[in-house]
Design a protein around this motif. Structure first.
Motif, PDB file in Angstrom:
ATOM      1  N   GLU A 125     -14.274  -6.013  -1.413  1.00  0.00           N
ATOM      2  CA  GLU A 125     -13.353  -5.199  -0.630  1.00  0.00           C
ATOM      3  C   GLU A 125     -11.929  -5.723  -0.864  1.00  0.00           C
ATOM      4  N   ILE A 126     -10.935  -4.942  -0.526  1.00  0.00           N
ATOM      5  CA  ILE A 126      -9.558  -5.421  -0.563  1.00  0.00           C
ATOM      6  C   ILE A 126      -9.394  -6.446   0.554  1.00  0.00           C
ATOM      7  N   HIS A 127      -8.856  -7.619   0.201  1.00  0.00           N
ATOM      8  CA  HIS A 127      -8.801  -8.720   1.154  1.00  0.00           C
ATOM      9  C   HIS A 127      -7.708  -9.705   0.770  1.00  0.00           C
ATOM     10  N   ASP A 128      -7.363 -10.586   1.727  1.00  0.00           N
ATOM     11  CA  ASP A 128      -6.559 -11.759   1.403  1.00  0.00           C
ATOM     12  C   ASP A 128      -7.435 -12.988   1.642  1.00  0.00           C
ATOM     13  N   HIS A 129      -6.829 -14.168   1.581  1.00  0.00           N
ATOM     14  CA  HIS A 129      -7.603 -15.397   1.770  1.00  0.00           C
ATOM     15  C   HIS A 129      -7.112 -16.205   2.962  1.00  0.00           C
ATOM     16  N   GLU A 147      -4.252  -5.758  -7.625  1.00  0.00           N
ATOM     17  CA  GLU A 147      -3.335  -6.427  -6.705  1.00  0.00           C
ATOM     18  C   GLU A 147      -2.780  -5.417  -5.713  1.00  0.00           C
ATOM     19  N   CYS A 148      -2.566  -5.846  -4.471  1.00  0.00           N
ATOM     20  CA  CYS A 148      -2.148  -4.949  -3.397  1.00  0.00           C
ATOM     21  C   CYS A 148      -0.908  -5.483  -2.698  1.00  0.00           C
ATOM     22  N   GLY A 149      -0.176  -4.557  -2.072  1.00  0.00           N
ATOM     23  CA  GLY A 149       0.977  -4.922  -1.267  1.00  0.00           C
ATOM     24  C   GLY A 149       0.566  -5.221   0.160  1.00  0.00           C
ATOM     25  N   PRO A 150       1.551  -5.515   1.020  1.00  0.00           N
ATOM     26  CA  PRO A 150       1.244  -5.822   2.416  1.00  0.00           C
ATOM     27  C   PRO A 150       0.643  -4.650   3.180  1.00  0.00           C
ATOM     28  N   ASP A 151       0.754  -3.438   2.614  1.00  0.00           N
ATOM     29  CA  ASP A 151       0.146  -2.268   3.255  1.00  0.00           C
ATOM     30  C   ASP A 151      -1.272  -2.024   2.752  1.00  0.00           C
ATOM     31  N   TRP A 152      -1.844  -2.976   1.990  1.00  0.00           N
ATOM     32  CA  TRP A 152      -3.204  -2.921   1.458  1.00  0.00           C
ATOM     33  C   TRP A 152      -3.359  -1.915   0.309  1.00  0.00           C
ATOM     34  N   ALA A 153      -2.284  -1.258  -0.109  1.00  0.00           N
ATOM     35  CA  ALA A 153      -2.380  -0.286  -1.205  1.00  0.00           C
ATOM     36  C   ALA A 153      -2.286  -1.013  -2.552  1.00  0.00           C
ATOM     37  N   VAL A 154      -3.059  -0.547  -3.536  1.00  0.00           N
ATOM     38  CA  VAL A 154      -3.048  -1.160  -4.865  1.00  0.00           C
ATOM     39  C   VAL A 154      -1.721  -0.885  -5.551  1.00  0.00           C
ATOM     40  N   ASP A 171      -0.027 -15.405   0.337  1.00  0.00           N
ATOM     41  CA  ASP A 171       0.103 -14.029   0.830  1.00  0.00           C
ATOM     42  C   ASP A 171      -0.513 -13.010  -0.125  1.00  0.00           C
ATOM     43  N   HIS A 172      -1.322 -13.463  -1.069  1.00  0.00           N
ATOM     44  CA  HIS A 172      -1.884 -12.581  -2.095  1.00  0.00           C
ATOM     45  C   HIS A 172      -2.980 -11.700  -1.505  1.00  0.00           C
ATOM     46  N   VAL A 173      -2.924 -10.397  -1.833  1.00  0.00           N
ATOM     47  CA  VAL A 173      -3.940  -9.429  -1.400  1.00  0.00           C
ATOM     48  C   VAL A 173      -4.491  -8.757  -2.650  1.00  0.00           C
ATOM     49  N   HIS A 174      -5.816  -8.697  -2.762  1.00  0.00           N
ATOM     50  CA  HIS A 174      -6.379  -8.129  -3.997  1.00  0.00           C
ATOM     51  C   HIS A 174      -7.808  -7.639  -3.800  1.00  0.00           C
ATOM     52  N   ARG A 175      -8.308  -7.020  -4.857  1.00  0.00           N
ATOM     53  CA  ARG A 175      -9.712  -6.627  -4.984  1.00  0.00           C
ATOM     54  C   ARG A 175     -10.120  -6.979  -6.407  1.00  0.00           C
ATOM     55  N   VAL A 176     -11.302  -7.563  -6.563  1.00  0.00           N
ATOM     56  CA  VAL A 176     -11.805  -7.950  -7.878  1.00  0.00           C
ATOM     57  C   VAL A 176     -12.987  -7.052  -8.220  1.00  0.00           C
ATOM     58  N   VAL A 177     -12.981  -6.506  -9.445  1.00  0.00           N
ATOM     59  CA  VAL A 177     -13.960  -5.490  -9.833  1.00  0.00           C
ATOM     60  C   VAL A 177     -14.481  -5.780 -11.242  1.00  0.00           C
ATOM     61  N   TYR A 199      -9.497  -8.394   5.853  1.00  0.00           N
ATOM     62  CA  TYR A 199      -9.830  -7.231   5.034  1.00  0.00           C
ATOM     63  C   TYR A 199      -8.926  -6.053   5.371  1.00  0.00           C
ATOM     64  N   ARG A 200      -8.840  -5.145   4.429  1.00  0.00           N
ATOM     65  CA  ARG A 200      -8.157  -3.880   4.675  1.00  0.00           C
ATOM     66  C   ARG A 200      -8.815  -3.205   5.882  1.00  0.00           C
TER      67      ARG A 200
END
Length: 234
Positions: A125-129, A147-154, A171-177, A199-200
């Protein structure tokens, strides 16, 4: 006291000269006649023999009990070194088409390290750590990182091939696929360890994407049990 998978206890392995095949071992056959059998060949190749002169895979600074944050170069170096040590992760990793597979290799006061197997089509899922620094080293295969912005959008997608070991900030937000046709294997390192992921928001998630974003926090006793079980090939 840190929790360490048994596979990490051995010293690093270095290239060495080829080893001649073992000599036949004499044995007594039925009736007392002597014959010989060829000993089994070791599964460790001649280029992967242990050497007492090299540093351990996990230097002592990564095993501290006191909670603190490591640097990105430290995390990237640790993840890349373990990913390059194929003799460590190859006997452990699994690629399960039903769900993403993972096991924790190390947990100390300063870092947690995970081995993850990605079957084609699996993703997080889209998430940070949760404010932790992190590093992702691709041991084999290819993975995409959205990679996503603070609004969870890619905002962009990066493709990581085997040998890549990108790091990311707090502050990194991402999804790995895994969008490829083959399995992939990765090593992940996070510091400080065991910070809860965020999570988003559920309303924004796509349907049928229920795979956990990262290995859930596991009580130390359970984590050690999982490590020993995987190490035994069960």
């Amino acid at each position: 006291m840190p929790l360490i998978h048994p596979a990490l206890i051995h010293p690093a392995l270095v290239a060495s000269a080829p080893v001649p095949p073992p000599a036949p071992v004499p044995v007594l056959a039925t009736g007392g006649a002597q014959t010989s059998v060829q000993p089994p060949v070791s599964l460790i190749s001649s280029s992967m023999r242990p050497s007492p002169t090299v540093s351990p895979l996990v230097p002592e600074r990564f095993l501290a009990d006191e909670t603190r944050q490591l640097s990105l170069p430290d995390l990237r170096g640790l993840a890349a070194g373990l990913a390059a040590a194929e003799y460590v992760w190859r006997p452990l990793v699994r690629h399960d088409p039903r769900q993403r597979w993972y096991i924790r290799l190390l947990l100390s006061g300063v870092v947690e390290v995970w081995l993850i197997g990605w079957y084609p089509g699996q993703q997080t899922e889209i998430h940070d750590h949760g404010g932790a620094l992190g590093a992702l080293a691709v041991a084999e295969g290819i993975l995409d990182e959205d990679e996503c912005g603070p609004d969870w959008a890619v905002t962009r997608t990066r493709r990581h091939h085997a040998g890549s070991h990108p790091g990311f900030g707090a502050d990194h937000v991402h999804r790995v696929v895994n969008r490829g046709h083959g399995a992939a294997t990765t090593i992940h390192a996070y510091s400080p360890p065991e910070l809860p992921l965020r999570y988003r928001p559920a309303d924004d998630r796509q349907p049928n994407r229920s795979v956990p974003a990262a290995p859930p926090a596991t009580p130390p006793a359970v984590a050690l049990g999982q490590a020993l079980t995987a190490g035994a090939g069960v």
